[in-house]
Design an enzyme around this catalytic site. Structure first.
Site, short mmCIF file in Angstrom:
data_model
loop_
_atom_site.label_atom_id
_atom_site.label_comp_id
_atom_site.label_asym_id
_atom_site.label_seq_id
_atom_site.Cartn_x
_atom_site.Cartn_y
_atom_site.Cartn_z
N GLY A 277 27.07 10.48 82.37
CA GLY A 277 25.88 9.63 81.77
C GLY A 277 26.43 8.67 80.42
NE ARG A 278 29.90 10.18 75.72
CZ ARG A 278 29.54 10.66 74.66
NH1 ARG A 278 28.92 9.71 73.21
NH2 ARG A 278 29.55 12.03 74.64
NE ARG A 314 26.78 10.07 70.47
CZ ARG A 314 28.50 9.35 70.20
NH1 ARG A 314 28.74 8.66 69.19
NH2 ARG A 314 29.11 10.65 70.30
CB CYS A 346 16.05 12.45 50.99
SG CYS A 346 16.34 12.88 49.36
CD GLU A 347 18.69 16.15 56.00
OE1 GLU A 347 19.91 16.79 56.66
OE2 GLU A 347 18.06 16.26 56.92
CE1 TYR A 374 23.38 12.31 76.10
CE2 TYR A 374 25.75 11.00 76.18
CZ TYR A 374 24.87 12.27 77.23
OH TYR A 374 25.29 12.92 78.10
N1 LLP Z 1 26.75 17.10 83.86
C1 LLP Z 1 26.80 17.82 82.46
C2 LLP Z 1 26.25 19.04 83.13
C3 LLP Z 1 26.72 18.03 81.14
O1 LLP Z 1 25.74 18.88 80.57
C4 LLP Z 1 26.23 16.47 80.69
C5 LLP Z 1 26.19 16.18 79.39
C6 LLP Z 1 27.00 15.43 81.30
C7 LLP Z 1 26.87 15.73 82.91
C8 LLP Z 1 27.21 14.05 81.10
O2 LLP Z 1 28.30 13.46 79.78
P1 LLP Z 1 28.49 11.89 79.66
O3 LLP Z 1 29.34 11.80 81.26
O4 LLP Z 1 27.49 11.76 79.51
O5 LLP Z 1 29.42 12.67 78.51
N2 LLP Z 1 24.97 14.23 72.81
C9 LLP Z 1 26.58 14.52 72.97
C10 LLP Z 1 26.58 14.22 73.96
C11 LLP Z 1 25.89 15.79 74.82
C12 LLP Z 1 26.39 15.38 76.61
C13 LLP Z 1 26.30 16.89 76.91
N3 LLP Z 1 26.29 17.38 77.73
C14 LLP Z 1 26.89 13.10 72.47
O6 LLP Z 1 26.09 11.99 71.83
O7 LLP Z 1 27.69 12.21 72.11
#
Ligand code: LLP
Length: 419
Positions: A277-278, A314, A346-347, A374
């Site tokens: 994802g990221r 984040r 306000c946090e 994200y």
């Molecule tokens: N696959 C599954 C089953 C997942 O739960 C996730 C992310 C991914 C793939 C992708 O992960 P990535 O490649 O993006 O690291 N909000 C948090 C990140 C939460 C990720 C949740 N699951 C942040 O901003 O760091």
């Protein structure tokens, strides 16, 4: 650097963005404004595909579900991993082929399962990833007999923060040692096509041993399942590929991750699948925000900006660091100064942290780096603050992907009689 790395560098730093282009976008669309460069998303995808030529790549849509992002990645050949019925509906609506869509059902609400099963009726090529025996029963109760992938808890977690290390958290997946039996049972009711595990998010080179262990276990499980006569189409080892959030941090060595993955997986007949994802979107995005207030205090200089924890959650949730650049003071005439950059909520958690920046002044435009993943996705309307707009770039073109919300959007869900 090789010629390929010059064309498609492993990271785009905040300093690499054109200040004049970003200033023009802020003038046209106002701030806070998310900007996402689709060309960079494509580059990130190609780098990932080059490192994992043998793998199926499923983009974890939760990082950024803007329709142009989903479409650009699908055009490049990516599938999409969805985390909810909402994502599933949006991804199919964006035209992603169902055979390239996985829905990962984590403690799925009944409403999500109802919708997923309905969508699977029209799109039987969809794959549902279940992380509990009970989820399999609930799918069967709804008449689902389609493609199933089983999420396994590999017992190893990793990630940039304990809140995103999922691999060893009992919430996710079925216990490793029960997986083969469950798959055999599941094969009586569904078309079992894969196994899945995800260690966590934001994995760095230091976490390679955790990654290796997870992949190794998945390889063993695949061989065990194959020896029981169950053919699998794929072994999905999740996402989590980290990106450098600090300007002095090195990018992840993707080739090293890919060869560690291959080595640990060993010989299996199933295809490898990954779910980044990221990695695909983080450095393709920046968040633009304006300085509202500069306040000198005995402890620090507080620079109040328009974007806060409702825009980019984040820092408040994970203490995450995002680089910040003062786009209005690029001519080196203003001395750097240590300041605290804080949002309008306000946090006390509503702060980006402390930075050395060319002395910020009211109305300056700041850019926050690595905001493509994200960022908008986790934005909220807390404090009745409308969510920001987001613009996507492709070549010289810029178009609005999401218009700025208004206060009327915030109140639109209230019932007439309560007004
Ligand atoms: N696959 C599954 C089953 C997942 O739960 C996730 C992310 C991914 C793939 C992708 O992960 P990535 O490649 O993006 O690291 N909000 C948090 C990140 C939460 C990720 C949740 N699951 C942040 O901003 O760091």
């Amino acid at each position: 650097m090789s010629a390929e790395q010059v064309r498609n560098p492993p990271v785009r730093r905040l300093a690499d963005w054109s200040a004049s282009r970003l200033r023009g976008l802020a003038d046209e669309h106002g701030t806070p404004l998310y900007v996402l460069d689709l060309d960079r998303v494509r580059e990130n995808y190609r780098r990932m595909a080059d490192a994992f030529p043998e793998a199926e790549i499923y983009y974890a849509g939760k990082a950024n579900t803007a329709r142009p992002v989903l479409q650009a990645l699908a055009d490049e050949g990516a599938g999409v991993e969805c985390a909810s019925a909402g994502e599933l509906a949006r991804v199919l609506d964006a035209g992603v082929e169902a055979s390239r869509v996985h829905y990962t059902a984590v403690n799925p609400p009944a409403r999500d399962l109802d919708i997923a099963v309905q969508l699977a009726d029209d799109h039987p090529e969809l794959t549902v990833t279940a992380g509990a025996e009970d989820t399999l029963d609930r799918l069967a109760e709804r008449g689902y007999s389609g493609r199933i992938c089983l999420r396994v808890n590999p017992g190893v977690g990793a990630g940039h923060h304990e809140k995103v290390a999922t691999g060893a958290d009992a919430k996710f997946g079925v216990p490793d040692n029960r997986a083969a039996d469950l798959l055999e049972d599941a094969a009586e009711r569904f078309s079992v096509v894969g196994i899945h595990a995800h260690a966590g998010s934001g994995i760095s080179g230091d976490d390679l041993s955790a990654h290796r262990e997870l992949v190794g276990r998945m390889g063993e499980l695949a061989r065990e399942v194959e020896s029981r006569g169950l053919g699998l189409e794929f072994v999905d080892v999740g996402g989590g590929f980290g990106v450098p959030y600090r300007s002095d941090e090195d990018p992840l060595d993707l080739d090293a991750v890919a060869s560690a993955t291959r080595e640990a997986l060993g010989d299996i007949s199933a295809d490898l699948a990954v779910e980044p994802g990221r990695y695909l979107v983080a450095d393709a995005g920046v968040l633009l925000t304006e300085v509202n207030t500069v306040k000198e205090t005995p402890e620090s200089v507080v620079v109040g900006v328009g974007a806060g924890m409702t825009t980019l959650a984040r820092p408040a949730i994970y203490d995450a660091h995002h680089e910040i650049r003062n786009l209005s003071a690029e001519d080196a005439t203003r001395p750097d100064r240590e300041v605290t950059v804080a949002g309008p909520v306000c946090e006390s958690g509503d702060s980006f942290g402390d930075y050395w920046l060319p002395d910020p002044a009211r109305r300056d435009l700041l850019a926050v780096g690595n905001a493509g993943a994200y960022g908008y996705e986790m934005a909220s309307q807390y404090n009745s603050r409308p969510r920001p707009a987001s613009v996507v770039l492709s070549g010289d073109e810029a178009r609005l992907a999401r218009r700025r919300e208004t206060i009327a959007d915030v109140t639109a869900v209230e019932l007439e009689e309560q007004r």
